[in-house]
Design an enzyme around this catalytic site. Structure first.
Site, PDB file in Angstrom:
ATOM      1  N   LYS A   1       0.849  -1.214   0.000  1.00 19.55           N
ATOM      2  CA  LYS A   1       0.000   0.000   0.000  1.00 19.55           C
ATOM      3  C   LYS A   1       0.874   1.249   0.000  1.00 19.55           C
ATOM      4  O   LYS A   1       2.102   1.149   0.161  1.00 19.55           O
ATOM      5  CB  LYS A   1      -0.972  -0.039   1.177  1.00 19.55           C
ATOM      6  CG  LYS A   1      -0.342  -0.048   2.543  1.00 19.55           C
ATOM      7  CD  LYS A   1      -1.360  -0.528   3.574  1.00 19.55           C
ATOM      8  CE  LYS A   1      -0.763  -0.623   4.939  1.00 19.55           C
ATOM      9  NZ  LYS A   1      -0.739   0.617   5.681  1.00 19.55           N
TER      10      LYS A   1
ATOM     11  N   ARG B   1      -9.735   0.443  15.354  1.00 20.18           N
ATOM     12  CA  ARG B   1      -9.708   1.191  14.102  1.00 20.18           C
ATOM     13  C   ARG B   1     -10.727   0.493  13.204  1.00 20.18           C
ATOM     14  O   ARG B   1     -11.891   0.831  13.250  1.00 20.18           O
ATOM     15  CB  ARG B   1      -8.274   1.197  13.533  1.00 20.18           C
ATOM     16  CG  ARG B   1      -8.007   2.303  12.561  1.00 20.18           C
ATOM     17  CD  ARG B   1      -6.550   2.343  12.137  1.00 20.18           C
ATOM     18  NE  ARG B   1      -6.071   1.106  11.541  1.00 20.18           N
ATOM     19  CZ  ARG B   1      -4.876   0.956  10.954  1.00 20.18           C
ATOM     20  NH1 ARG B   1      -4.040   1.959  10.897  1.00 20.18           N
ATOM     21  NH2 ARG B   1      -4.515  -0.192  10.430  1.00 20.18           N
TER      22      ARG B   1
ATOM     23  N   TYR C   1      17.113  30.225   5.785  1.00 14.38           N
ATOM     24  CA  TYR C   1      15.926  30.953   6.228  1.00 14.38           C
ATOM     25  C   TYR C   1      15.927  31.150   7.733  1.00 14.38           C
ATOM     26  O   TYR C   1      16.288  30.242   8.494  1.00 14.38           O
ATOM     27  CB  TYR C   1      14.652  30.187   5.843  1.00 14.38           C
ATOM     28  CG  TYR C   1      14.263  30.357   4.394  1.00 14.38           C
ATOM     29  CD1 TYR C   1      14.019  31.624   3.860  1.00 14.38           C
ATOM     30  CD2 TYR C   1      14.130  29.255   3.559  1.00 14.38           C
ATOM     31  CE1 TYR C   1      13.663  31.774   2.520  1.00 14.38           C
ATOM     32  CE2 TYR C   1      13.760  29.398   2.232  1.00 14.38           C
ATOM     33  CZ  TYR C   1      13.533  30.666   1.719  1.00 14.38           C
ATOM     34  OH  TYR C   1      13.179  30.819   0.405  1.00 14.38           O
TER      35      TYR C   1
ATOM     36  N   MET D   1      12.557  24.509   0.330  1.00 16.84           N
ATOM     37  CA  MET D   1      11.733  23.722  -0.601  1.00 16.84           C
ATOM     38  C   MET D   1      12.586  22.896  -1.574  1.00 16.84           C
ATOM     39  O   MET D   1      12.282  21.733  -1.851  1.00 16.84           O
ATOM     40  CB  MET D   1      10.807  24.654  -1.388  1.00 16.84           C
ATOM     41  CG  MET D   1       9.809  23.925  -2.260  1.00 16.84           C
ATOM     42  SD  MET D   1       8.802  25.051  -3.236  1.00 16.84           S
ATOM     43  CE  MET D   1       7.727  25.737  -1.999  1.00 16.84           C
TER      44      MET D   1
HETATM   45  C1  LIG Z   1      -3.993  -4.372   7.972  1.00 14.73           C
HETATM   46  C2  LIG Z   1      -2.525  -4.255   7.829  1.00 14.73           C
HETATM   47  N1  LIG Z   1      -1.774  -5.359   7.772  1.00 14.73           N
HETATM   48  C3  LIG Z   1      -0.431  -5.304   7.656  1.00 14.73           C
HETATM   49  C4  LIG Z   1       0.233  -4.108   7.592  1.00 14.73           C
HETATM   50  C5  LIG Z   1       1.731  -4.110   7.452  1.00 14.73           C
HETATM   51  O1  LIG Z   1       2.343  -3.527   8.553  1.00 14.73           O
HETATM   52  P1  LIG Z   1       3.944  -3.454   8.654  1.00 14.73           P
HETATM   53  O2  LIG Z   1       4.403  -2.490   7.604  1.00 14.73           O
HETATM   54  O3  LIG Z   1       4.223  -2.925   9.995  1.00 14.73           O
HETATM   55  O4  LIG Z   1       4.438  -4.818   8.402  1.00 14.73           O
HETATM   56  C6  LIG Z   1      -0.503  -2.935   7.669  1.00 14.73           C
HETATM   57  C7  LIG Z   1       0.197  -1.654   7.664  1.00 14.73           C
HETATM   58  O5  LIG Z   1      -0.136  -0.709   8.318  1.00 14.73           O
HETATM   59  C8  LIG Z   1      -1.917  -3.002   7.782  1.00 14.73           C
HETATM   60  O6  LIG Z   1      -2.655  -1.888   7.863  1.00 14.73           O
END
Ligand SMILES: Cc1ncc(COP(=O)(O)O)c(C=O)c1O
Length: 372
Positions: free
Chosen positions: A35, A135, A267, A315
């Site tokens: 992700k 969550r 800055y 920047m």
């Molecule tokens: C549902 C879920 N599983 C697994 C992971 C992987 O976590 P990590 O990067 O700490 O291994 C995440 C990351 O936030 C997650 O949201």
């Protein structure tokens, strides 16, 4: 000479880290979590490097679409599932697994009368239980009922994976994780099917959460951070944990000059030269995703020699105390983080975590890859 800030992604490191994860997972299946654009390393690129993973984990449907459009045919799990009823047809069309964590999603599934809910491959579902993170996920006491409901729905794969997420697994003595595992086991004791509890820190510190023998079923680990060689434990680098950083961020010096004692740099003129000294300017700044919060003293490597940022990050530019690297010249390479300079060190100077830094690279950064 390229002035551009460069993020070099080390494909060999990604592959070896995945192999290390698999070894530690002791027979459990491995979901490579990709992700946030592969934690900033590039979604399609990381997915390609993780062709051996048993599944890929993405945050949202759009990432699944991106991967399928790139020709990816791996099992893909969308970790927050559908966001609206209309997403279900896309899940089925793209053959994405859906994490179901909320009553609203259950209602969409129950009401789904679309053509795609009747034909084609059954939808694969991961049922998420809230065991203490508060969550996403269902209350443990309702899980048997929801599981039964889901299994009775048309065109749902009956092999539902049971999952939860740890809130504090990086603290190996924090009782919350043990309590979450116990709540999970209690809630799912009567249910068959695979289990998926551990993230990276769970893999390192909580082996009972993915022990196939204990679960009497298929177990999964869902690993992000370690795959990229990022630390998941406070005070340690990814390398300390036996994993290799998969990103080097670098740029070049575009100015070197002498500044006299008592003059102030950058800055707000926050940093005063304690003596006559060489100051380098490197072409990277918060416009590239380098953290503006990086404090004076944050290390960089100039031609491999350790030097330090002084003054405020701007920047497009950072200013560097070159007293350690007096031979440095315009055009010389400056490394902001990578295998030779842990991103965790930079994160500590910037008051954040390594994940935040690798995820923050902007479109101005040129991404390249190598086999390292
Ligand atoms: C549902 C879920 N599983 C697994 C992971 C992987 O976590 P990590 O990067 O700490 O291994 C995440 C990351 O936030 C997650 O949201």
């Amino acid at each position: 000479m390229s002035r551009t800030a460069l993020a070099t992604i080390h494909l060999g490191a990604l592959r070896r880290n995945l192999a290390r994860v698999r070894e530690r997972a002791r027979g459990a299946k491995v979901m490579a979590v990709v992700k946030a654009d592969g934690y900033g390393h590039g979604l399609e690129r990381v997915a390609r490097a993780c062709a051996d993973a048993d599944a890929l984990g993405v945050a949202a449907l759009g990432d699944g679409l991106r991967l399928r459009s790139a020709g990816n045919r791996q099992r893909i799990v969308v970790l927050s599932g559908p966001d609206e009823a209309g997403d279900l047809a896309e899940f089925r069309r793209l053959q994405l697994d859906a994490v179901i964590h909320h009553e609203s999603q259950l209602a969409w599934l129950t009401a789904d009368r679309s053509e795609s809910s009747k034909i084609g491959r059954p939808l694969r579902v991961w049922l998420k239980i809230d065991t203490g993170m508060h969550r996403l996920g269902f209350d443990p006491q309702n899980i048997v009922e929801i599981y039964t409901k889901l299994q009775a729905l048309p065109n749902i794969d009956p092999d539902i994976v049971l999952m939860t997420h740890f809130a504090a697994s990086d603290e190996f003595d924090n009782g919350l994780t043990a309590a979450q595992i116990a709540r999970f086991d209690e809630a799912t004791a009567e249910l068959v099917g695979a289990r998926a509890l551990a993230n990276s820190a769970g893999l390192l510190g909580w082996p009972t959460s993915f022990d196939v023998e204990v679960a009497h079923a298929d177990a999964w680990v869902r690993v992000g951070g370690l795959l990229y060689g990022l630390s998941v434990v406070a005070g340690k680098s990814g390398a300390n944990l036996g994993f290799e950083p998969a990103m080097t961020l670098s740029t070049r010096l575009i100015s070197v000059k002498q500044v006299i004692k008592g003059e102030r740099i950058g800055y707000a003129a926050t940093w005063e030269c304690p003596e006559d000294m060489p100051i380098g300017v490197a072409a990277i700044g918060y416009g590239d995703g380098y953290p503006r919060s990086a404090q004076p003293g944050t290390p960089v490597l100039v031609n491999g020699v350790r030097a330090a940022i002084v003054g405020r990050v701007s920047m497009d530019l950072v200013t560097i105390d070159l007293r350690n690297a007096p031979a440095a010249q315009v055009g010389d390479r400056v490394t902001l983080w990578g295998p030779e300079l842990p991103v965790e060190t930079i994160a500590a100077y910037a008051g954040t975590i390594s994940y935040d830094l690798t995820c923050s690279m902007t479109r101005r950064v040129l991404f390249v890859e190598d086999e390292r």
